[in-house]
Design an enzyme around this catalytic site. Structure first.
Site: not given
Ligand code: BES
Ligand code: ZN
Length: 588
Positions: A259, A283-284, A287, A306, A364, A372
């Site tokens: 996002e 989703h993005e 955010h 999330e 990570d 989520y």
């Molecule tokens: N902000 C996250 C991606 C993220 C989280 C990057 C933690 C690094 C550390 C992004 O908004 C996200 O949640 N992406 C999801 C997709 C979403 C539809 C659930 C993904 O990448 O799967």
């Molecule tokens: Zn997210």
């Protein structure tokens, strides 16, 4: 000393950065960013300023007048990186530096790793704690800063940034791009990319950026963006970030989407050709309110980002596609949650809590669906208890009250108890927020289509399976849900039957393809191994690497050997985060 974020050396007793100025040369030959970071502070530092860095070579530190300042770059402490302590009594420090060869936020792509094959490409991915590998900074979401950037790049390429474009100048062999982010953002939202990029307008506030080879398809796939924006503004109020541009990344991008404000980064695997995966865009976009306006104070409170965003995403989907579509998305989310709760419970059940203590833990390594989907279920449970009208009022006031601030779980709970006193006694908030696993009162998604898919999934038992005709008219989302509902392994004969009748191994839709390949691999249907290998070489999204490598590794010595072989062949193409994830699974 007041270190409030377990993942940062920033000291809350020291002044925060108000403006971060970057003046960087993007050197593809050296795979290095070089230049200066100037930090404007909210007040003069009181003798000492602690910053985060990772792999950064600090050449000099001065004050705003160019007078040298003493500094110490402490030894690296794993994922935390190296604390940079500057002796400063000034409200401005200028750091001359170069990024490290293995900067964890950067992926430097060779031309062969791009769609066009002719130009190099570099992009950032700073969440959660990787901004420190791009620039020295207070790498905690508790600190918010404006950003001014000047990027000097090879003349044939284009730079884009999660910021307002402030112009480009050609200077012979190089081009200079300027950007400006007037709203204050946490460091994890710092983002840019440089490559051979083209763009196409797809909405009133939106252009899609991608390599020229991809941009047409991307423009079609995301052609409904104005409707998504309208629905989101209807639910959460005025979109406060001006532009909502989209950047379609190279296939190695380790996430589905990120996002980055004004410029969401998206995996190219969303280009299914049928617009079936646009909920990631919702989703993005969501955010923009939950995350980018109201921000988690640290990764201990990541679920605030999330969980609220998945809730907001599903409300957008409900508004644009209807309650059935929302229910199917929620059912998919629930299966993902159940799988991750099982996986994390084996590591440490504490990681299945919403509010966490991640001191000493690399964020990570514990990334999962818990923040989520458990976060989502908690909010639906609260909505259920107070009614939609009261919940929507609460949400609007939450966003208004905490906009442009970074908050803890406790801040939310205090606010929630004041705004929704009727919750007391109705929902066991402590169990939801501090307890492990999935609470028994978790709301279950219900819909007619979902019931039909559950009934269909139940027809797969033993060697039995439904008639082909019963599966003939499933759309992309229905296939995703059905695959998620099937037993974790099927007889090989059923696998062969599925692939023969529905060509699942040839699906364009990456969600269907990967769910299928993982299921077939777990089932011992080795006929799909070549396609698994091809997929693992083609995409670097963590969501796909994990199930595919895990399935292979579960297939005895032969499966493990094959997984390692594929990893060795694919790893140079992965982003550092994807590589670390896959290496952990195959044991490399
Ligand atoms: N902000 C996250 C991606 C993220 C989280 C990057 C933690 C690094 C550390 C992004 O908004 C996200 O949640 N992406 C999801 C997709 C979403 C539809 C659930 C993904 O990448 O799967
Ligand atoms: Zn997210």
């Amino acid at each position: 000393m007041a270190r409030l974020d377990p993942h940062s050396y920033a000291d809350a007793a020291q002044p925060g950065t108000t403006v971060l100025h970057l003046d960087l040369t993007v050197d593809f030959a050296a795979k290095q960013l070089r230049g200066t970071a100037t930090l404007e502070l909210e007040r003069p530092a009181d003798g000492q300023l602690d910053l985060d860095t990772r792999g950064i070579d600090v050449q000099a530190v001065t004050d705003g007048q160019g007078r040298p300042l003493g500094f110490t770059l402490h030894p690296a402490e794993g994922f935390m990186g190296s604390r940079l302590t500057i002796q400063a009594n000034t409200d401005r420090v200028v750091i001359t530096y170069a990024t490290g060869a293995d900067a964890s936020a950067l992926q430097w792509l060779e031309p062969a790793q791009t769609a066009g094959g002719a130009h190099p490409y570099v992009f950032t991915q700073c969440q959660s704690i990787h901004a420190r590998s791009v620039t020295p900074c207070q790498d905690t979401p508790r600190v918010r800063q404006q950003v001014q950037a000047k990027l000097t790049i090879p003349a044939g390429l284009t730079a884009v940034m999660a910021a307002a474009d402030a112009g480009r100048e050609e200077r012979g062999e190089v081009a200079v791009h300027r950007f400006h982010m007037p709203q204050r953002i946490p460091s994890y939202l710092l983002a840019f990319a440089v490559g051979n990029l083209a763009s196409e307008e797809v909405g009133a506030r939106t252009r899609v950026w991608a390599e020229p080879e991809v941009v047409k398809g991307a423009a079609w796939e995301f052609g409904e963006v104005d409707g998504i924006l309208a629905a989101a503004e209807g639910l959460f109020g005025h979109y406060p970030w001006d532009r909502f541009d989209l950047l379609v990344m190279p296939p190695s991008f380790p996430f589905g989407g990120m996002e980055n404000p004004r410029l969401t980064f998206l995996t190219p695997t969303l280009l299914a050709g049928d617009r079936s995966l646009v909920s990631v865009v919702a989703h993005e976009l969501a955010h923009s309110w939950t995350g980018n306006l109201v921000t988690n104070a640290s990764m201990n409170d990541f679920w605030l980002n999330e969980g609220f965003t998945v809730y907001a995403e599903r409300r957008i989907v409900e508004a644009t596609e209807g309650a059935e579509a929302r229910a199917l998305q929620a059912a998919l989310g629930r299966r993902g949650l159940e799988e991750d709760v099982e996986r994390l419970t084996k590591m440490d059940p504490a990681f299945t809590r919403l509010a966490n203590d991640l001191s000493g833990v690399d964020p990570d390594e514990v990334y999962s669906q818990v923040p989520y989907e458990k976060g989502y279920l908690f909010l639906v449970r609260v909505e259920q208890a107070v009614g939609r009208e009261a919940f929507d009022r609460f949400l609007a006031r939450y966003i208004e009250r905490f906009a442009f601030t970074s908050i803890t779980t406790q801040d939310l709970l205090t606010f929630m108890q004041a705004e929704l006193p009727q919750l007391a006694g109705a929902v066991d908030i402590d169990a939801w927020v501090y307890g492990t696993g999935i609470p028994a009162d978790a709301p279950a998604a219900r819909s007619e289509k979902l019931d039909a898919l559950i009934a269909l999934a139940e027809q797969f038992h033993g060697e039995a399976h439904p008639e082909a005709a019963a599966l003939a008219n499933l759309d992309a989302t229905e296939w995703q849900v059905l695959l998620s509902l099937l037993p974790s392994t099927l007889p090989k004969t059923t696998c062969a039957w599925l692939d023969e009748h529905f060509a699942l191994s040839a699906k364009q839709n990456a969600e269907i393809l990967v769910a299928w390949l993982a299921l077939a691999t777990r089932s011992g249907h080795t006929a799909v191994w070549p396609k698994v290998a091809e997929t693992l070489r083609a995409v670097g999204r963590g969501k796909y690497l994990r199930p595919l490598y895990t399935a292979l590794v579960g297939q005895g010595d032969e499966g493990k050997a094959f997984a390692r072989e594929v990893f060795e062949a694919a790893k140079d193409g992965y982003h550092p985060m994807g590589r670390a994830l896959a290496a952990g699974i195959v044991g490399a």
